[in-house]
Design a protein around this motif. Structure first.
Motif, short mmCIF file in Angstrom:
data_model
loop_
_atom_site.label_atom_id
_atom_site.label_comp_id
_atom_site.label_asym_id
_atom_site.label_seq_id
_atom_site.Cartn_x
_atom_site.Cartn_y
_atom_site.Cartn_z
N GLY A 1 0.78 -1.24 0.00
CA GLY A 1 0.00 0.00 0.00
C GLY A 1 0.81 1.28 0.00
N PHE A 2 1.91 1.31 -0.75
CA PHE A 2 2.72 2.53 -0.81
C PHE A 2 2.07 3.51 -1.79
N ASP A 3 1.12 4.27 -1.26
CA ASP A 3 0.32 5.15 -2.09
C ASP A 3 0.94 6.52 -2.32
N THR A 4 2.03 6.83 -1.61
CA THR A 4 2.60 8.18 -1.67
C THR A 4 4.09 8.14 -2.02
N LEU A 5 4.46 8.87 -3.07
CA LEU A 5 5.86 9.08 -3.39
C LEU A 5 6.30 10.37 -2.70
N VAL A 6 7.11 10.24 -1.66
CA VAL A 6 7.54 11.40 -0.88
C VAL A 6 8.62 12.18 -1.62
N ASP A 7 9.54 11.44 -2.26
CA ASP A 7 10.65 12.12 -2.94
C ASP A 7 11.26 11.16 -3.96
N LEU A 8 11.94 11.74 -4.93
CA LEU A 8 12.68 10.99 -5.93
C LEU A 8 13.92 11.80 -6.25
N CYS A 9 15.08 11.15 -6.31
CA CYS A 9 16.30 11.90 -6.61
C CYS A 9 17.26 11.03 -7.41
N GLY A 10 18.18 11.67 -8.08
CA GLY A 10 19.23 10.98 -8.80
C GLY A 10 20.49 10.90 -7.95
N PRO B 1 21.81 7.29 -19.53
CA PRO B 1 21.08 6.66 -18.42
C PRO B 1 19.58 6.87 -18.57
N ALA B 2 18.82 5.80 -18.51
CA ALA B 2 17.38 5.89 -18.70
C ALA B 2 16.66 4.92 -17.77
N VAL B 3 15.55 5.40 -17.21
CA VAL B 3 14.69 4.61 -16.34
C VAL B 3 13.25 4.96 -16.69
N ASP B 4 12.35 4.00 -16.64
CA ASP B 4 10.95 4.27 -16.94
C ASP B 4 10.36 5.27 -15.95
N SER B 5 9.52 6.14 -16.44
CA SER B 5 8.82 7.10 -15.58
C SER B 5 7.77 6.39 -14.73
N VAL B 6 7.59 6.88 -13.49
CA VAL B 6 6.52 6.35 -12.62
C VAL B 6 5.43 7.40 -12.42
N MET B 7 5.40 8.38 -13.31
CA MET B 7 4.45 9.49 -13.15
C MET B 7 3.00 9.02 -13.20
N LYS B 8 2.69 7.99 -13.99
CA LYS B 8 1.32 7.49 -14.08
C LYS B 8 0.92 6.71 -12.83
N ILE B 9 1.92 6.24 -12.09
CA ILE B 9 1.64 5.51 -10.85
C ILE B 9 1.56 6.47 -9.68
N TRP B 10 2.55 7.35 -9.58
CA TRP B 10 2.55 8.40 -8.56
C TRP B 10 2.70 9.73 -9.29
N PRO B 11 1.60 10.45 -9.54
CA PRO B 11 1.66 11.70 -10.30
C PRO B 11 2.65 12.73 -9.73
N GLY B 12 2.91 12.64 -8.43
CA GLY B 12 3.86 13.56 -7.81
C GLY B 12 5.28 13.41 -8.32
N ALA B 13 5.54 12.35 -9.10
CA ALA B 13 6.87 12.13 -9.64
C ALA B 13 7.21 13.11 -10.76
N ASN B 14 6.23 13.81 -11.27
CA ASN B 14 6.39 14.69 -12.42
C ASN B 14 7.60 15.61 -12.28
N TRP B 15 7.56 16.51 -11.32
CA TRP B 15 8.65 17.48 -11.17
C TRP B 15 9.91 16.85 -10.60
N PHE B 16 9.77 15.80 -9.78
CA PHE B 16 10.94 15.10 -9.27
C PHE B 16 11.77 14.51 -10.41
N GLU B 17 11.08 13.88 -11.37
CA GLU B 17 11.78 13.29 -12.50
C GLU B 17 12.40 14.37 -13.39
N ARG B 18 11.73 15.46 -13.56
CA ARG B 18 12.29 16.57 -14.33
C ARG B 18 13.55 17.11 -13.65
#
Length: 206
Positions: free
Chosen positions: A54-63, A111-128
């Motif tokens: 039940g990990f419904d929230t992406l708190v942060d994403l970083c490289g 370097p490439a990794v699939d986006s998770v934006m459709k799973i956790w929409p909050g990933a949008n700006w983190f991935e950018r």
């Protein structure tokens, strides 16, 4: 003896992810899992949707750029010579669990990794942000462009080999009446601080 929350979560992750789980370790009272780049999307869906996770929230994403970590990386994340990684910090509100997920990009030059934006929409700006600062491409992102640096910026400033002075500088040109870019005019130099001490410093005299 009753199992603590981390042990229960670790067992659930091992059972549910099975062969998609590269490694799992606990450090500083936090769990970290490492998965392969090709499994990012499927594993993320499971982490979000499985009732025991039940990990419904992406708190942060970083490289992360592991180019200067050496052999230590293997002990902490199974890099196997791969340079760039994406780290996801997840929260399960219903179970009050936190989890760190680490994914290494297979290629260094691109370097490439699939986006998770459709799973956790909050990933949008983190991935950018990770794209902008580390040059990591997130396949499937709907609007992957720079977010912190200027449109004319050259390179990725959080990479370990990026020069402190950068590659170009920006200034206003009076003749052209506009902002222009030009090669960096600052020459790198090493500054040694000049230290002044009292005459008897270190001799035990007051």
């Amino acid at each position: 003896m009753d199992k603590n929350r981390h042990e229960v979560l670790a067992e659930s992750l091992t059972r549910i992810l099975a062969e998609r789980l590269v490694s799992l370790h606990k450090l500083f009272d936090e769990l970290t899992i490492v998965i392969r780049a090709k499994d990012v999307h499927s594993v993320s869906e499971v982490l979000r949707d499985h009732e025991d996770l039940g990990f419904d929230t992406l708190v942060d994403l970083c490289g992360v750029d592991y180019s200067t970590y050496g052999d230590e990386t293997n002990a902490l994340g199974q890099s196997n010579g791969r340079r760039f990684a994406v780290v996801y910090h997840l929260l399960s509100v219903s179970h009050n669990h936190r989890l760190r997920m680490k994914v290494f990009a297979e290629e260094t030059e691109f370097p490439a990794v699939d986006s998770v934006m459709k799973i956790w929409p909050g990933a949008n700006w983190f991935e950018r942000e990770a794209f902008d600062l580390f040059g990591i491409v997130f396949s499937g992102h709907s609007d992957l462009r720079r977010i912190l640096t200027d449109y004319g910026f050259v390179g990725n400033p959080f990479r370990k080999d990026f020069p402190i002075s950068g590659y170009v500088e920006m200034r206003y040109d009076e003749e052209q009446k506009r902002v222009i870019y030009q090669p960096v005019s600052i020459e790198p130099r090493e500054i040694t601080p000049y230290v002044i001490r009292e005459q008897n410093y270190g001799n035990g005299h007051m």
